[in-house]
Design a protein around this motif. Structure first.
Motif, PDB file in Angstrom:
ATOM      1  N   THR A  45       0.850  -1.192   0.000  1.00 52.50           N
ATOM      2  CA  THR A  45       0.000   0.000   0.000  1.00 52.50           C
ATOM      3  C   THR A  45       0.882   1.237   0.000  1.00 52.50           C
ATOM      4  O   THR A  45       1.886   1.287   0.725  1.00 52.50           O
ATOM      5  N   TYR A  46       0.494   2.244  -0.799  1.00 47.84           N
ATOM      6  CA  TYR A  46       1.294   3.453  -0.918  1.00 47.84           C
ATOM      7  C   TYR A  46       0.406   4.672  -0.741  1.00 47.84           C
ATOM      8  O   TYR A  46      -0.648   4.788  -1.367  1.00 47.84           O
ATOM      9  N   ASP A  47       0.837   5.581   0.123  1.00 50.23           N
ATOM     10  CA  ASP A  47       0.050   6.794   0.378  1.00 50.23           C
ATOM     11  C   ASP A  47       0.995   7.977   0.550  1.00 50.23           C
ATOM     12  O   ASP A  47       1.532   8.222   1.627  1.00 50.23           O
ATOM     13  N   GLN A  48       1.236   8.683  -0.548  1.00 47.28           N
ATOM     14  CA  GLN A  48       2.012   9.926  -0.539  1.00 47.28           C
ATOM     15  C   GLN A  48       3.335   9.790   0.218  1.00 47.28           C
ATOM     16  O   GLN A  48       3.608  10.543   1.147  1.00 47.28           O
ATOM     17  N   GLY A  49       4.153   8.829  -0.196  1.00 48.61           N
ATOM     18  CA  GLY A  49       5.480   8.669   0.399  1.00 48.61           C
ATOM     19  C   GLY A  49       5.584   7.597   1.458  1.00 48.61           C
ATOM     20  O   GLY A  49       6.688   7.145   1.773  1.00 48.61           O
ATOM     21  N   GLN A  50       4.456   7.176   2.038  1.00 51.35           N
ATOM     22  CA  GLN A  50       4.470   6.082   3.002  1.00 51.35           C
ATOM     23  C   GLN A  50       4.177   4.770   2.273  1.00 51.35           C
ATOM     24  O   GLN A  50       3.224   4.694   1.496  1.00 51.35           O
ATOM     25  N   LEU A  51       4.990   3.759   2.551  1.00 49.97           N
ATOM     26  CA  LEU A  51       4.813   2.470   1.898  1.00 49.97           C
ATOM     27  C   LEU A  51       4.723   1.383   2.954  1.00 49.97           C
ATOM     28  O   LEU A  51       5.588   1.267   3.819  1.00 49.97           O
ATOM     29  N   GLU A  52       3.655   0.612   2.881  1.00 48.06           N
ATOM     30  CA  GLU A  52       3.446  -0.490   3.819  1.00 48.06           C
ATOM     31  C   GLU A  52       3.512  -1.807   3.070  1.00 48.06           C
ATOM     32  O   GLU A  52       2.892  -1.967   2.014  1.00 48.06           O
ATOM     33  N   ILE A 135      -7.913  -8.687   8.657  1.00 50.92           N
ATOM     34  CA  ILE A 135      -7.540  -9.510   9.811  1.00 50.92           C
ATOM     35  C   ILE A 135      -6.398  -8.865  10.583  1.00 50.92           C
ATOM     36  O   ILE A 135      -6.397  -8.782  11.808  1.00 50.92           O
ATOM     37  N   THR A 136      -5.388  -8.418   9.852  1.00 54.36           N
ATOM     38  CA  THR A 136      -4.290  -7.657  10.452  1.00 54.36           C
ATOM     39  C   THR A 136      -4.462  -6.199  10.040  1.00 54.36           C
ATOM     40  O   THR A 136      -4.313  -5.860   8.874  1.00 54.36           O
ATOM     41  N   SER A 137      -4.808  -5.343  10.979  1.00 53.67           N
ATOM     42  CA  SER A 137      -5.124  -3.955  10.650  1.00 53.67           C
ATOM     43  C   SER A 137      -3.933  -3.241  10.016  1.00 53.67           C
ATOM     44  O   SER A 137      -2.798  -3.354  10.472  1.00 53.67           O
ATOM     45  N   SER A 138      -4.235  -2.493   8.954  1.00 50.55           N
ATOM     46  CA  SER A 138      -3.202  -1.716   8.276  1.00 50.55           C
ATOM     47  C   SER A 138      -2.856  -0.473   9.085  1.00 50.55           C
ATOM     48  O   SER A 138      -3.691   0.071   9.809  1.00 50.55           O
ATOM     49  N   SER A 139      -1.626  -0.012   8.934  1.00 55.19           N
ATOM     50  CA  SER A 139      -1.212   1.228   9.589  1.00 55.19           C
ATOM     51  C   SER A 139      -1.584   2.445   8.751  1.00 55.19           C
ATOM     52  O   SER A 139      -1.501   3.575   9.219  1.00 55.19           O
ATOM     53  N   LEU A 140      -1.985   2.222   7.495  1.00 61.78           N
ATOM     54  CA  LEU A 140      -2.356   3.325   6.601  1.00 61.78           C
ATOM     55  C   LEU A 140      -3.869   3.395   6.445  1.00 61.78           C
ATOM     56  O   LEU A 140      -4.584   2.434   6.735  1.00 61.78           O
ATOM     57  N   ASN A 141      -4.352   4.525   5.960  1.00 68.44           N
ATOM     58  CA  ASN A 141      -5.785   4.731   5.767  1.00 68.44           C
ATOM     59  C   ASN A 141      -6.206   4.145   4.419  1.00 68.44           C
ATOM     60  O   ASN A 141      -6.350   4.857   3.432  1.00 68.44           O
ATOM     61  N   ARG A 142      -6.421   2.844   4.405  1.00 69.62           N
ATOM     62  CA  ARG A 142      -6.760   2.182   3.153  1.00 69.62           C
ATOM     63  C   ARG A 142      -8.104   2.652   2.608  1.00 69.62           C
ATOM     64  O   ARG A 142      -8.263   2.810   1.392  1.00 69.62           O
ATOM     65  N   GLY A 144      -9.370   5.571   2.913  1.00 69.08           N
ATOM     66  CA  GLY A 144      -9.142   6.888   2.317  1.00 69.08           C
ATOM     67  C   GLY A 144      -8.538   6.783   0.924  1.00 69.08           C
ATOM     68  O   GLY A 144      -8.869   7.566   0.024  1.00 69.08           O
ATOM     69  N   ILE A 145      -7.664   5.789   0.740  1.00 68.10           N
ATOM     70  CA  ILE A 145      -7.057   5.580  -0.580  1.00 68.10           C
ATOM     71  C   ILE A 145      -8.114   5.100  -1.571  1.00 68.10           C
ATOM     72  O   ILE A 145      -8.197   5.608  -2.700  1.00 68.10           O
ATOM     73  N   TYR A 146      -8.928   4.139  -1.162  1.00 66.42           N
ATOM     74  CA  TYR A 146     -10.002   3.676  -2.046  1.00 66.42           C
ATOM     75  C   TYR A 146     -10.914   4.832  -2.453  1.00 66.42           C
ATOM     76  O   TYR A 146     -11.336   4.930  -3.608  1.00 66.42           O
ATOM     77  N   ALA A 147     -11.229   5.692  -1.492  1.00 66.62           N
ATOM     78  CA  ALA A 147     -12.108   6.828  -1.788  1.00 66.62           C
ATOM     79  C   ALA A 147     -11.480   7.763  -2.804  1.00 66.62           C
ATOM     80  O   ALA A 147     -12.141   8.220  -3.754  1.00 66.62           O
ATOM     81  N   ARG A 148     -10.196   8.068  -2.626  1.00 69.75           N
ATOM     82  CA  ARG A 148      -9.531   8.972  -3.571  1.00 69.75           C
ATOM     83  C   ARG A 148      -9.438   8.359  -4.962  1.00 69.75           C
ATOM     84  O   ARG A 148      -9.484   9.080  -5.970  1.00 69.75           O
ATOM     85  N   LEU A 149      -9.321   7.049  -5.039  1.00 71.59           N
ATOM     86  CA  LEU A 149      -9.254   6.373  -6.338  1.00 71.59           C
ATOM     87  C   LEU A 149     -10.630   6.251  -6.988  1.00 71.59           C
ATOM     88  O   LEU A 149     -10.723   5.967  -8.179  1.00 71.59           O
ATOM     89  N   GLY A 150     -11.691   6.423  -6.183  1.00 70.28           N
ATOM     90  CA  GLY A 150     -13.040   6.391  -6.733  1.00 70.28           C
ATOM     91  C   GLY A 150     -13.713   5.038  -6.748  1.00 70.28           C
ATOM     92  O   GLY A 150     -14.660   4.821  -7.514  1.00 70.28           O
ATOM     93  N   VAL A 151     -13.283   4.119  -5.881  1.00 73.09           N
ATOM     94  CA  VAL A 151     -13.921   2.799  -5.795  1.00 73.09           C
ATOM     95  C   VAL A 151     -15.320   2.967  -5.213  1.00 73.09           C
ATOM     96  O   VAL A 151     -15.492   3.496  -4.114  1.00 73.09           O
ATOM     97  N   GLY A 152     -16.327   2.482  -5.947  1.00 74.05           N
ATOM     98  CA  GLY A 152     -17.714   2.754  -5.572  1.00 74.05           C
ATOM     99  C   GLY A 152     -18.201   2.074  -4.316  1.00 74.05           C
ATOM    100  O   GLY A 152     -19.005   2.637  -3.571  1.00 74.05           O
ATOM    101  N   GLU A 153     -17.734   0.843  -4.072  1.00 72.08           N
ATOM    102  CA  GLU A 153     -18.229   0.098  -2.911  1.00 72.08           C
ATOM    103  C   GLU A 153     -17.116  -0.774  -2.343  1.00 72.08           C
ATOM    104  O   GLU A 153     -16.341  -1.381  -3.094  1.00 72.08           O
TER     105      GLU A 153
END
Length: 216
Positions: A45-52, A135-142, A144-153
């Motif tokens: 997962t990548y969010d503006q410079g942070q990579l998990e 199951i294992t919670s991400s440290s990033l706002n996944r 929020g990323i889906y929303a910015r990409l426009g995933v409908g559901e």
């Protein structure tokens, strides 16, 4: 900033399910996606410079396939054409965000991507539906990323609780009924997923098919 793709993260021990790197460029992220996919199974997962980098547990992979088979069986029974992209990595360089879904589908917009392999979310539609096994919670706002990409559901499952989210005006709203597959209610889907723990998978998918037929 990490400058080179010579980065090859060591296997992550079982007690540490993810690592996070800071100051990673988009180009390095893209190269790591290509490198790591050949070395070991990992979600990136990548969010503006942070990579998990996260290594999924067997439980995660099992639930991922159960949800995938349920969606594919439902659309088959409804006679809906779909385009499945599985755990494809979705991203946009202009937003500096990228994510790997557990399962991803074009259903309402299937015709617009039919037969196509290389999609560009800056001009092409995002998937209509993605499955997120948490199951294992991400440290990033996944989300929020889906929303910015426009995933409908997004369907999000943590091993016990299932939530449906639909995108409205740039953010997600929790709902009880799927917008992409209105036949499916959250509580009923959760009950069927729980039943998978009581029987073999072949028997379970037959029960799913019979259940869907009662709803049509």
């Amino acid at each position: 900033m990490i400058a080179s793709v010579a980065l090859k993260p060591k296997p992550i021990p079982s007690e540490q399910q993810y690592i996070v790197l800071q100051g990673v460029s988009w180009a390095t992220y893209q190269n790591l996606v290509r490198e790591i996919i050949h070395e070991q199974r990992a979600r990136i997962t990548y969010d503006q410079g942070q990579l998990e980098i996260m290594v999924p547990l067997p439980e995660h992979e099992s639930y991922k396939r159960l949800f995938g088979r349920m969606i594919e069986t439902t659309t088959e029974e409804l006679g809906l054409e779909i385009r499945s992209f599985g755990s494809c990595t979705w991203g946009r360089a202009d937003l500096q965000r990228g994510i790997e879904a557990d399962e991803s589908y074009y259903i309402q917009q299937e015709k617009s991507v039919r037969g196509r392999i290389n999609l560009d979310l800056s001009t092409d539609p995002a998937p209509d539906l993605v499955i997120e096994i948490d199951i294992t919670s991400s440290s990033l706002n996944r989300m929020g990323i889906y929303a910015r990409l426009g995933v409908g559901e997004v369907w999000r499952f943590d091993g016990s609780q299932l939530r449906f989210y639909i995108l409205q005006e740039g953010s997600y709203t929790e709902v009880e009924v799927s917008q992409v597959l209105p036949l499916l209610q959250r509580a009923d889907v959760l009950a069927m997923i729980q039943k998978a723990q009581e029987t073999g998978e072949t028997t379970w998918i037959k029960a799913v098919r019979e259940w869907i037929r009662t709803l049509i």
